[in-house]
Design an enzyme around this catalytic site. Structure first.
Site, PDB file in Angstrom:
ATOM      1  N   THR A  75       3.041  -0.710  -5.339  1.00  0.00           N
ATOM      2  CA  THR A  75       1.603  -0.941  -5.123  1.00  0.00           C
ATOM      3  C   THR A  75       0.757  -0.727  -6.391  1.00  0.00           C
ATOM      4  OG1 THR A  75       1.895  -0.189  -2.864  1.00  0.00           O
ATOM      5  CG2 THR A  75      -0.360  -0.221  -3.681  1.00  0.00           C
ATOM      6  N   SER A 113      -1.419  -4.937   0.202  1.00  0.00           N
ATOM      7  CA  SER A 113      -0.693  -5.823   1.135  1.00  0.00           C
ATOM      8  C   SER A 113      -0.154  -7.036   0.391  1.00  0.00           C
ATOM      9  CB  SER A 113      -1.631  -6.299   2.245  1.00  0.00           C
ATOM     10  OG  SER A 113      -2.117  -5.197   2.965  1.00  0.00           O
ATOM     11  N   ASN A 121      -4.931  -3.631  -7.291  1.00  0.00           N
ATOM     12  CA  ASN A 121      -5.293  -4.932  -6.715  1.00  0.00           C
ATOM     13  C   ASN A 121      -4.142  -5.606  -5.993  1.00  0.00           C
ATOM     14  OD1 ASN A 121      -8.066  -5.088  -7.541  1.00  0.00           O
ATOM     15  ND2 ASN A 121      -7.270  -5.170  -9.633  1.00  0.00           N
ATOM     16  N   GLU A 150       4.147   1.515   3.661  1.00  0.00           N
ATOM     17  CA  GLU A 150       5.323   0.630   3.772  1.00  0.00           C
ATOM     18  C   GLU A 150       4.948  -0.707   4.434  1.00  0.00           C
ATOM     19  OE1 GLU A 150       9.247   1.908   4.337  1.00  0.00           O
ATOM     20  OE2 GLU A 150       8.867   3.941   3.620  1.00  0.00           O
ATOM     21  N   HIS A 179      -3.754  18.339  26.205  1.00  0.00           N
ATOM     22  CA  HIS A 179      -3.994  19.720  25.789  1.00  0.00           C
ATOM     23  C   HIS A 179      -5.477  20.093  25.827  1.00  0.00           C
ATOM     24  CE1 HIS A 179       0.168  19.770  24.393  1.00  0.00           C
ATOM     25  NE2 HIS A 179       0.048  21.063  24.190  1.00  0.00           N
ATOM     26  N   GLY A 180      -6.355  19.134  26.034  1.00  0.00           N
ATOM     27  CA  GLY A 180      -7.786  19.430  26.055  1.00  0.00           C
ATOM     28  C   GLY A 180      -8.234  20.029  24.732  1.00  0.00           C
ATOM     29  N   ILE A 220       1.593   6.252  -5.043  1.00  0.00           N
ATOM     30  CA  ILE A 220       3.055   6.359  -5.049  1.00  0.00           C
ATOM     31  C   ILE A 220       3.515   7.719  -4.512  1.00  0.00           C
ATOM     32  CG2 ILE A 220       5.159   6.110  -6.433  1.00  0.00           C
ATOM     33  CD1 ILE A 220       3.339   3.530  -6.119  1.00  0.00           C
ATOM     34  N   THR A 221       4.215   7.672  -3.384  1.00  0.00           N
ATOM     35  CA  THR A 221       4.762   8.897  -2.793  1.00  0.00           C
ATOM     36  C   THR A 221       5.807   9.470  -3.746  1.00  0.00           C
ATOM     37  OG1 THR A 221       4.435   7.946  -0.602  1.00  0.00           O
ATOM     38  CG2 THR A 221       5.918   9.831  -0.738  1.00  0.00           C
TER      39      THR A 221
END
Ligand SMILES: Cc1cc2nc3c(=O)[nH]c(=O)nc-3n(C[C@H](O)[C@H](O)[C@H](O)COP(=O)(O)OP(=O)(O)OC[C@H]3O[C@@H](n4cnc5c(N)ncnc54)[C@H](O)[C@@H]3O)c2cc1C
Length: 388
Positions: free
Chosen positions: A126, A132, A129, A364, A339-340, A157-158
């Site tokens: 990625t 996707s 610009n 991804e 769980h409210g 970038i992970t």
């Protein structure tokens, strides 16, 4: 058809479950609060073999294939999304690029340390610009003697700030664009000219480091080309096809654990003189959660089986990612509702799960892109080509 896990996969599931309960679960709140997975924990995960589950034993992996890897992601997804993202980005996309298309020499050089967790991998596609629309990347790789000079920036970038080896896509022939003119490279983060930016502050996945990366004329030897010159885009898309299956498995784990906590709370909490389990509207939520989870589990493991058996799986991988992320988000949201007020408590498992899970619909390839991928595959089967 055999819906049972093989004994070796069952044993793997048991050992990962134990590791997650003993080593990761006690640290989950701390990881979220401190925005960091302790190095010590990553070292322990490496020693337990969790960084190389799908890869051949020849390169130091566990040889458990995509099914084994999905078991890992499911079990990890049940406990901590940040640790899952670090090991997932490393294994499912970072190392996978090298494993699928790297030369034997590259695999021998990098995989043993990557499989043992001594080194960490990232996948850098990625750009600012090119999200996707990944084919519009601008990062350049210019040939200079026996090397390529990489120049440009990547984003989001992970593992970017902690990676030792990165799979990076860059344009080698601008006249051909990314499809035909982009090449994938294995780049070491200690090479001159590489810098990782500061960690992004995200709504969830706090412990998973995400950063922009700068490549200022980084010299990469030609031996570090992954796959064929000009065909890097294909390598990266092929890799994502596998990563999306395991992402589906991670979301499966997150959805399962939210169902389990919803069941327990519905049993324990009393209102109007009866427990919540007796309220039909909540029963419906729980029935929907369980049905979706069951369908997702079948899809994920069947797709992992397609991968392990060398069958086409692009469409199914898109479905794993699309359905997995949406089912997990729905299940966690329903668990929160059941769980409210307690579900909203900061530092609680549900609140954290809700924040962590949202990102699955984005990275991804967003879910809109997955729908395009699935539709393209379907239309292709009847001879119609569609463009995003
Ligand atoms: C936490 C995190 C970790 C990440 N890790 C990595 C990583 O390790 N490596 C890496 O390379 N990237 C990584 N990414 C980047 C990620 O893959 C992109 O964010 C993603 O592909 C979407 O790109 P974008 O954010 O630029 O959104 P955009 O592409 O700008 O999209 C914005 C919106 O428009 C929609 N859209 C765009 N085009 C179309 C279309 N043709 N039809 C319909 N809708 C459309 C999208 O679905 C989305 O809803 C990460 C992102 C995050 C947030």
């Amino acid at each position: 058809m055999d819906f049972d896990l093989k004994p070796e996969h069952r044993a793997l599931q048991k050992s990962i479950r134990e590791f997650m309960q003993e080593e990761v679960k006690p640290l989950v709140k701390q990881i979220d609060r401190d925005s960091r997975v302790p190095d010590e924990l990553l070292k322990k995960a490496g020693a337990a073999g969790l960084f190389g589950i799908p890869f051949s034993q020849k390169y130091g992996g566990m040889g458990a294939g995509e099914i084994g890897y999905c078991i890992l992601m499911e079990e990890m997804g049940r406990v901590d999304a940040s640790t899952t993202a670090i090991i997932g980005a490393h294994t499912g996309i970072g190392v996978m690029t090298l494993y699928l298309d790297g030369t034997e020499e590259l695999k021998q050089r990098y995989l043993p340390d990557l499989c043992s967790g001594k080194k960490i991998a990232a996948f850098a596609l990625t750009e600012a610009n090119a999200g996707s629309d990944a084919a519009s990347i601008r990062m350049k790789a210019t040939r200079e003697g026996d090397s390529y000079m990489l120049d440009g920036e990547k984003m989001w970038i992970t593992n970017g700030p902690i990676a030792d080896v990165l799979s990076v896509l860059a344009i080698t022939d601008a006249s051909l664009g990314a499809r035909g003119g982009a090449t994938c490279f294995a780049v070491e983060s200690n090479w001159e000219g590489f810098t990782a930016g500061k960690r992004e502050e995200k709504m969830g996945l706090h412990g998973s480091p995400t950063a922009a990366l700068k490549f200022d004329n980084v010299r990469v030897p030609q031996e570090n080309v992954i796959g064929k010159v000009g065909l890097g885009f294909v390598t990266m898309m092929k890799t994502l096809d596998i990563g999306r299956v395991s992402l589906g498995a991670a979301t499966l784990g997150g959805a399962e654990v939210s169902l389990e906590s919803a069941l327990q709370w519905a049993k324990a909490r009393h209102q109007f003189g009866r427990n919540l389990a007796n309220m039909q509207s909540l029963q419906f939520m729980i029935a929907d959660m369980a049905s979706e989870i069951e369908a997702l589990r079948s899809l994920v493991y069947r797709t992992a089986w397609l991968v392990d058996n060398g069958r086409p799986h692009t469409k199914e991988a898109g479905m794993c990612k699309l359905l997995g992320s949406e089912i997990a988000s729905r299940c966690i949201d329903r668990a929160l509702q059941i769980h409210g007020a307690l579900g909203l408590t900061r530092d609680g498992q549900i609140e954290r799960g809700w924040r962590d899970s949202r990102i699955n619909e984005i990275f991804e390839g967003t879910n809109e892109i997955q729908r395009i991928v699935i539709a393209s595959e379907l239309f292709q089967e009847i001879g119609v080509r569609i463009r995003p």
